[in-house]
Motif scaffolding. Structure first.
Motif, PDB file in Angstrom:
ATOM      1  N   ILE A 152       9.989  16.662 -36.935  1.00  0.00           N
ATOM      2  CA  ILE A 152      10.835  15.520 -36.576  1.00  0.00           C
ATOM      3  C   ILE A 152      12.218  16.041 -36.215  1.00  0.00           C
ATOM      4  CG2 ILE A 152      11.922  13.389 -37.406  1.00  0.00           C
ATOM      5  CD1 ILE A 152       8.884  13.147 -37.163  1.00  0.00           C
ATOM      6  N   GLU A 153      12.777  15.524 -35.122  1.00  0.00           N
ATOM      7  CA  GLU A 153      14.142  15.864 -34.723  1.00  0.00           C
ATOM      8  C   GLU A 153      14.871  14.578 -34.348  1.00  0.00           C
ATOM      9  OE1 GLU A 153      16.060  17.614 -30.770  1.00  0.00           O
ATOM     10  OE2 GLU A 153      14.921  19.130 -31.882  1.00  0.00           O
ATOM     11  N   THR A 154      16.043  14.366 -34.944  1.00  0.00           N
ATOM     12  CA  THR A 154      16.933  13.289 -34.508  1.00  0.00           C
ATOM     13  C   THR A 154      18.243  13.938 -34.085  1.00  0.00           C
ATOM     14  OG1 THR A 154      17.760  12.885 -36.747  1.00  0.00           O
ATOM     15  CG2 THR A 154      15.913  11.527 -36.008  1.00  0.00           C
ATOM     16  N   GLU A 155      18.851  13.377 -33.037  1.00  0.00           N
ATOM     17  CA  GLU A 155      20.071  13.986 -32.519  1.00  0.00           C
ATOM     18  C   GLU A 155      21.029  12.916 -32.016  1.00  0.00           C
ATOM     19  OE1 GLU A 155      20.484  17.768 -29.961  1.00  0.00           O
ATOM     20  OE2 GLU A 155      20.420  16.091 -28.535  1.00  0.00           O
ATOM     21  N   LEU A 156      22.278  13.026 -32.456  1.00  0.00           N
ATOM     22  CA  LEU A 156      23.368  12.212 -31.957  1.00  0.00           C
ATOM     23  C   LEU A 156      24.129  13.036 -30.929  1.00  0.00           C
ATOM     24  CD1 LEU A 156      25.474   9.855 -32.029  1.00  0.00           C
ATOM     25  CD2 LEU A 156      26.579  11.106 -33.902  1.00  0.00           C
ATOM     26  N   ALA A 157      24.390  12.464 -29.766  1.00  0.00           N
ATOM     27  CA  ALA A 157      25.164  13.161 -28.740  1.00  0.00           C
ATOM     28  C   ALA A 157      26.301  12.265 -28.290  1.00  0.00           C
ATOM     29  CB  ALA A 157      24.274  13.532 -27.553  1.00  0.00           C
ATOM     30  N   LEU A 158      27.515  12.812 -28.314  1.00  0.00           N
ATOM     31  CA  LEU A 158      28.721  12.122 -27.860  1.00  0.00           C
ATOM     32  C   LEU A 158      29.429  13.009 -26.851  1.00  0.00           C
ATOM     33  CD1 LEU A 158      30.058  11.217 -31.393  1.00  0.00           C
ATOM     34  CD2 LEU A 158      29.045   9.611 -29.789  1.00  0.00           C
ATOM     35  N   GLU A 159      29.925  12.396 -25.781  1.00  0.00           N
ATOM     36  CA  GLU A 159      30.637  13.184 -24.787  1.00  0.00           C
ATOM     37  C   GLU A 159      31.726  12.312 -24.159  1.00  0.00           C
ATOM     38  OE1 GLU A 159      29.799  15.713 -20.700  1.00  0.00           O
ATOM     39  OE2 GLU A 159      28.143  15.152 -21.974  1.00  0.00           O
ATOM     40  N   GLY A 160      32.885  12.910 -23.956  1.00  0.00           N
ATOM     41  CA  GLY A 160      33.960  12.176 -23.320  1.00  0.00           C
ATOM     42  C   GLY A 160      35.180  13.031 -23.095  1.00  0.00           C
ATOM     43  N   PRO A 161      36.210  12.449 -22.478  1.00  0.00           N
ATOM     44  CA  PRO A 161      37.427  13.208 -22.192  1.00  0.00           C
ATOM     45  C   PRO A 161      38.152  13.587 -23.477  1.00  0.00           C
ATOM     46  CG  PRO A 161      37.717  10.894 -21.627  1.00  0.00           C
ATOM     47  CD  PRO A 161      36.293  11.068 -22.022  1.00  0.00           C
ATOM     48  N   TYR A 162      38.743  14.785 -23.455  1.00  0.00           N
ATOM     49  CA  TYR A 162      39.552  15.222 -24.575  1.00  0.00           C
ATOM     50  C   TYR A 162      40.792  15.910 -24.033  1.00  0.00           C
ATOM     51  CZ  TYR A 162      41.297  17.309 -28.788  1.00  0.00           C
ATOM     52  OH  TYR A 162      42.108  17.633 -29.825  1.00  0.00           O
ATOM     53  N   PRO A 163      41.998  15.543 -24.476  1.00  0.00           N
ATOM     54  CA  PRO A 163      42.220  14.483 -25.442  1.00  0.00           C
ATOM     55  C   PRO A 163      41.970  13.119 -24.816  1.00  0.00           C
ATOM     56  CG  PRO A 163      44.317  15.414 -24.726  1.00  0.00           C
ATOM     57  CD  PRO A 163      43.230  16.217 -24.092  1.00  0.00           C
ATOM     58  N   ALA A 164      41.577  12.182 -25.689  1.00  0.00           N
ATOM     59  CA  ALA A 164      41.193  10.826 -25.245  1.00  0.00           C
ATOM     60  C   ALA A 164      42.389  10.085 -24.684  1.00  0.00           C
ATOM     61  CB  ALA A 164      40.597  10.042 -26.401  1.00  0.00           C
TER      62      ALA A 164
END
Length: 164
Positions: A152-164
């Motif tokens: 079993i694999e669960t994955e959270l992925a977040l992506e965005g500009p930095y700095p916000a």
């Protein structure tokens, strides 16, 4: 809404990883594992950090990538010898899988309020379900090996500009 930022990130119940952005790159400040979890730094490069925490058959991984303008953070949970049943997929919901006659089968998906869900594969050797809410993506994958072991694999992925 989740803000993409450096600082301290929880890696499930395994502990936390602290990093910051400095001089256009990522810097690891520390790893604070919960008792029983063993940390390993897998990558510490200006554009990528990867830290794993392991306890028995379970592994939690935090990976951060930075290209000078965009920050991407992934938090993954792997269990290479799971029993069929119901699995929590972070804040997105739950997925239940069963094994029938040597085949993996999706039994049920419960989506929490505000999340959408897409089933990519619902039977056979793998079950794949994706959950989305804004910039947050949770993915669930169950895979049945020839040996009969369930991973079993669960994955959270977040992506965005930095700095916000």
């Amino acid at each position: 809404m989740v803000t993409l930022a450096d600082g301290t990130w929880q890696v499930g119940e395994a502990g936390s990883v602290t990093f910051h952005v400095e001089d256009g790159g990522l810097r690891l400040d520390g790893v604070d594992p919960v008792t029983g979890w063993t940390p390993t730094v897998r990558a510490e490069e200006p554009d990528r950090l990867a830290v794993a925490l392991r306890r028995g058959r379970e592994e939690r991984i935090l990976e951060a990538r930075y290209d000078g303008a965009t920050l991407r953070i992934e938090v993954e949970h792997d269990d290479d010898d799971a029993d069929p049943g119901r699995f929590c997929v972070g804040s997105a919901g739950e997925v239940e899988v069963a094994v029938d006659g040597g085949e993996l089968r999706l039994v049920e998906v419960a989506t929490n309020p505000g999340w959408t869900m897409e089933i990519d594969t619902d039977r056979g050797r793998t079950v794949d379900v994706g959950f989305r809410r804004g910039e947050m993506n949770w993915d669930f994958e169950a895979e049945l090996a020839d040996s009969g072991r369930l991973a079993i694999e669960t994955e959270l992925a977040l992506e965005g500009p930095y700095p916000a």
